[in-house]
Design a protein around this motif. Structure first.
Motif, short mmCIF file in Angstrom:
data_model
loop_
_atom_site.label_atom_id
_atom_site.label_comp_id
_atom_site.label_asym_id
_atom_site.label_seq_id
_atom_site.Cartn_x
_atom_site.Cartn_y
_atom_site.Cartn_z
N ALA A 279 -0.47 1.11 5.83
CA ALA A 279 -0.92 1.28 4.44
C ALA A 279 -1.01 -0.08 3.74
N ASP A 280 -0.04 -0.94 4.00
CA ASP A 280 -0.07 -2.28 3.41
C ASP A 280 -1.26 -3.08 3.95
N ALA A 281 -1.51 -2.95 5.25
CA ALA A 281 -2.65 -3.65 5.85
C ALA A 281 -3.95 -3.20 5.21
N GLY B 79 0.79 -1.23 0.00
CA GLY B 79 0.00 0.00 0.00
C GLY B 79 0.82 1.28 0.00
N ASP B 80 2.12 1.18 0.31
CA ASP B 80 2.92 2.41 0.39
C ASP B 80 4.02 2.46 -0.67
N GLY B 81 4.04 1.47 -1.57
CA GLY B 81 4.91 1.57 -2.73
C GLY B 81 6.35 1.17 -2.52
N GLY C 229 7.29 -1.93 -2.33
CA GLY C 229 7.47 -3.23 -2.95
C GLY C 229 7.22 -4.42 -2.05
N VAL C 230 6.94 -4.18 -0.77
CA VAL C 230 6.70 -5.28 0.18
C VAL C 230 5.30 -5.12 0.78
N ALA C 231 4.55 -6.20 0.85
CA ALA C 231 3.25 -6.17 1.52
C ALA C 231 3.47 -6.55 2.98
CA LIG Z 1 4.74 -1.76 1.68
#
Ligand SMILES: [Ca+2]
Length: 332
Positions: free
Chosen positions: A209-211, A196-198, A200-202
């Motif tokens: 943001a990723d959540a 979600g924050d760009g 490259g890692v979820a």
């Molecule tokens: Ca991320």
């Protein structure tokens, strides 16, 4: 024999066989892309955890429920879950993450409020994610065997997460293997988690943001419809003909949950039957089904197809209603 008696008689295999069982999983792990180095780094560190077996046994007992038991009222659940603290925290996250949420909503069609509604219910916006060691819990539950097919698959998925760079020490969660801010099972993570924050890692274990991007993607795939509000609080006239509204559809999953919904009518048809929307005005042709979680004479809810995407996250009417109401309260 009742299910409860069967569950109590389930005998766990001896803990001594635990490491041998894990070693036997190597071919399956390899097939999924786990390297020998990762496998050999993780497996010897795992120990049998009797605590999660005990918790699993308790849960299997609770599953045996009396189908004729009175249905609990929703109002007390709602008061606990949609409380002023949780609403205020949701607004704080909304303010701070407004840019990410706007981008996620534009991309997935899932509104910020609903994302936060789930996030707040699952882990209080990332505050309480559980501290069970994921790989230890899942390997124990797989070995124990009551639900081996499920947990062995989740254990192997967790190994794939580590192979792809998830930090071993960050993989903590509920005793049953739900991890991180959105409480995803590892297989769900591999299928649906999003960055979600760009970067490259979820990183659903520590990044809001990723959540939130991952929750939204889950709901999008589950059928949340852009622009279709989850549902509406309504007042129902005393004389509403409920027998005429009963659904004749039997859901293949979560039968008892869907049984509480009426058949579908348009918003205009509900109005024609005297149902009054307490807040919000759906389009006249919007299809909605009725639930009366506190029985006749109390606030009821007309639910859309998007509501059913929330049920996909956790198949409980109380959960989904409470998520929707928290969403509304946060963005109000
Ligand atoms: Ca991320």
């Amino acid at each position: 024999m009742s299910g409860m008696a069967a569950a109590q008689m389930t005998v766990s295999p001896a803990p001594e066989g635990f490491q041998g069982y894990l070693a036997s999983l190597w071919p399956k792990a390899q097939e999924l892309g786990v390297s020998r180095a990762t496998f050999d780094r993780i497996v010897p560190t795992l120990t049998y955890n009797p605590r999660v077996v005990q918790l699993d046994r308790n849960q299997s007992d609770e599953v045996v429920i009396n189908p004729n038991a009175p249905v609990a009222p929703f109002a007390p659940y709602r008061a606990r879950q949609v409380n002023p603290t949780r609403i205020a925290m949701g607004r704080t996250v909304l303010e701070r993450e407004r840019a990410h949420l706007a981008e996620i909503e534009a991309r997935t069609g899932v509104p910020a409020g609903v994302i936060l509604g789930i996030y707040g219910h699952e882990t209080n916006y990332g505050q309480f994610t559980g501290d069970f060691d994921l790989l230890r819990s899942l390997s124990t539950l797989a070995y124990d065997g009551r639900r081996r097919a499920l947990f062995e698959g989740e254990f192997l998925s967790a190994m794939v997460m580590v192979e792809r760079g998830a930090p071993r020490e960050a993989l903590t969660g509920s005793w049953a293997g739900a991890i991180g801010h959105p409480q995803f099972l590892p297989s769900v993570y591999l299928r649906l988690a999003q960055d979600g924050d760009g970067d490259g890692v979820a990183a659903i274990w520590n990044n809001q943001a990723d959540a939130m991007a991952s929750i939204a993607h889950y709901l999008q795939v589950a059928g949340y419809r852009r622009g279709e509000h989850w549902g509406y609080a309504v007042s129902v006239p005393a004389g509403l003909n409920r027998a005429d509204l009963a659904t004749n559809v039997t859901s293949p999953r979560c039968r008892r949950v869907f049984q509480r919904h009426s058949r579908w009518l348009t918003a205009a048809e509900w109005r024609a039957r005297g149902v009054v929307f307490q807040r919000g005005e759906p389009e006249p042709d919007m299809m909605l089904s009725l639930i009366e979680p506190d029985g006749p004479g109390n606030t009821a809810y007309l639910l859309s197809g998007s509501y059913r995407a929330i049920l996909d996250y956790n198949c409980s009417n109380f959960y989904a209603l409470s998520v929707g109401l928290l969403a509304d309260a946060i963005v109000r």
